[in-house]
Design a protein around this motif. Sequence first.
Motif, PDB file in Angstrom:
ATOM      1  N   PHE A 166       0.821  -1.217   0.000  1.00  0.00           N
ATOM      2  CA  PHE A 166       0.000   0.000   0.000  1.00  0.00           C
ATOM      3  C   PHE A 166       0.852   1.263   0.000  1.00  0.00           C
ATOM      4  O   PHE A 166       0.484   2.257  -0.607  1.00  0.00           O
ATOM      5  N   ASN A 167       2.003   1.237   0.664  1.00  0.00           N
ATOM      6  CA  ASN A 167       2.808   2.451   0.827  1.00  0.00           C
ATOM      7  C   ASN A 167       4.089   2.469   0.002  1.00  0.00           C
ATOM      8  O   ASN A 167       4.774   3.481  -0.005  1.00  0.00           O
ATOM      9  N   GLY A 168       4.419   1.373  -0.659  1.00  0.00           N
ATOM     10  CA  GLY A 168       5.723   1.283  -1.299  1.00  0.00           C
ATOM     11  C   GLY A 168       5.738   1.462  -2.794  1.00  0.00           C
ATOM     12  O   GLY A 168       6.683   1.049  -3.455  1.00  0.00           O
ATOM     13  N   HIS A 169       4.706   2.080  -3.375  1.00  0.00           N
ATOM     14  CA  HIS A 169       4.641   2.242  -4.823  1.00  0.00           C
ATOM     15  C   HIS A 169       5.803   3.060  -5.367  1.00  0.00           C
ATOM     16  O   HIS A 169       6.475   2.676  -6.319  1.00  0.00           O
ATOM     17  N   ALA A 170       6.086   4.179  -4.762  1.00  0.00           N
ATOM     18  CA  ALA A 170       7.167   5.051  -5.234  1.00  0.00           C
ATOM     19  C   ALA A 170       8.528   4.390  -5.021  1.00  0.00           C
ATOM     20  O   ALA A 170       9.436   4.521  -5.859  1.00  0.00           O
ATOM     21  N   MET A 171       8.679   3.670  -3.924  1.00  0.00           N
ATOM     22  CA  MET A 171       9.955   3.013  -3.641  1.00  0.00           C
ATOM     23  C   MET A 171      10.251   1.925  -4.672  1.00  0.00           C
ATOM     24  O   MET A 171      11.379   1.801  -5.150  1.00  0.00           O
ATOM     25  N   ILE A 172       9.239   1.143  -5.051  1.00  0.00           N
ATOM     26  CA  ILE A 172       9.459   0.081  -6.032  1.00  0.00           C
ATOM     27  C   ILE A 172       9.796   0.678  -7.388  1.00  0.00           C
ATOM     28  O   ILE A 172      10.694   0.183  -8.089  1.00  0.00           O
ATOM     29  N   ASN A 173       9.123   1.763  -7.770  1.00  0.00           N
ATOM     30  CA  ASN A 173       9.461   2.414  -9.043  1.00  0.00           C
ATOM     31  C   ASN A 173      10.873   2.987  -9.008  1.00  0.00           C
ATOM     32  O   ASN A 173      11.593   2.937  -9.998  1.00  0.00           O
ATOM     33  N   MET A 174      11.299   3.526  -7.863  1.00  0.00           N
ATOM     34  CA  MET A 174      12.660   4.037  -7.739  1.00  0.00           C
ATOM     35  C   MET A 174      13.673   2.899  -7.887  1.00  0.00           C
ATOM     36  O   MET A 174      14.690   3.035  -8.573  1.00  0.00           O
ATOM     37  N   LEU A 175      13.394   1.743  -7.272  1.00  0.00           N
ATOM     38  CA  LEU A 175      14.305   0.604  -7.402  1.00  0.00           C
ATOM     39  C   LEU A 175      14.349   0.090  -8.835  1.00  0.00           C
ATOM     40  O   LEU A 175      15.415  -0.317  -9.318  1.00  0.00           O
ATOM     41  N   LEU A 176      13.213   0.103  -9.526  1.00  0.00           N
ATOM     42  CA  LEU A 176      13.205  -0.312 -10.925  1.00  0.00           C
ATOM     43  C   LEU A 176      14.010   0.647 -11.793  1.00  0.00           C
ATOM     44  O   LEU A 176      14.701   0.225 -12.728  1.00  0.00           O
ATOM     45  N   GLU A 177      13.954   1.943 -11.497  1.00  0.00           N
ATOM     46  CA  GLU A 177      14.756   2.919 -12.247  1.00  0.00           C
ATOM     47  C   GLU A 177      16.243   2.733 -11.974  1.00  0.00           C
ATOM     48  O   GLU A 177      17.068   2.878 -12.879  1.00  0.00           O
ATOM     49  N   MET A 178      16.598   2.428 -10.735  1.00  0.00           N
ATOM     50  CA  MET A 178      18.007   2.197 -10.400  1.00  0.00           C
ATOM     51  C   MET A 178      18.538   0.950 -11.091  1.00  0.00           C
ATOM     52  O   MET A 178      19.716   0.877 -11.444  1.00  0.00           O
ATOM     53  N   ALA A 179      17.684  -0.037 -11.304  1.00  0.00           N
ATOM     54  CA  ALA A 179      18.108  -1.268 -11.964  1.00  0.00           C
ATOM     55  C   ALA A 179      17.980  -1.181 -13.479  1.00  0.00           C
ATOM     56  O   ALA A 179      18.214  -2.170 -14.173  1.00  0.00           O
ATOM     57  N   ASP A 180      17.627  -0.011 -13.998  1.00  0.00           N
ATOM     58  CA  ASP A 180      17.452   0.226 -15.435  1.00  0.00           C
ATOM     59  C   ASP A 180      16.430  -0.715 -16.064  1.00  0.00           C
ATOM     60  O   ASP A 180      16.602  -1.194 -17.188  1.00  0.00           O
ATOM     61  N   GLU A 181      15.373  -0.985 -15.328  1.00  0.00           N
ATOM     62  CA  GLU A 181      14.272  -1.785 -15.859  1.00  0.00           C
ATOM     63  C   GLU A 181      13.305  -0.857 -16.588  1.00  0.00           C
ATOM     64  O   GLU A 181      13.016   0.233 -16.106  1.00  0.00           O
TER      65      GLU A 181
END
Length: 102
Positions: free
Chosen positions: A39-54
Amino acid sequence: MTPNIEDPVITLSGIFVSILQIAVAFFGGLFLWLSIMAFNGHAMINMLLEMADEPGHVNPEEMFFAGIVLSALFLACIVVFFVLKYLRKVVNREINSRPPMY
C-alpha cells in the motif's frame, strides 16, 4: 501396579498444533508487513526499478490489488490461528479426560 502409560499420539498432536500456530503467526506477520509495503511502497518500487534500469513501472492500481490480496491472506492467517487455538483446547481436553491406563 504398573505406571501410567500416556498415548504418544495425543502428546505429538499437541506439539504439532503448537508448531502450526507459530508458523501461522509468522506468516500472518509477514503478510501484514508485505501488505503495508504494497500500500505504501509504490514510489519506492518504481525508484528501485529505475536504479536497476528496468523499463517497466508499477501502476498504483496493481499495488493496491496486491495489497488487498496480501491483506486477505493476513486475515486468513488470523482465522487459521484461532481454529488452531480451538484445536489445542480440544487436544488438552482429550488429554485431561482420558482415564489412566494401567
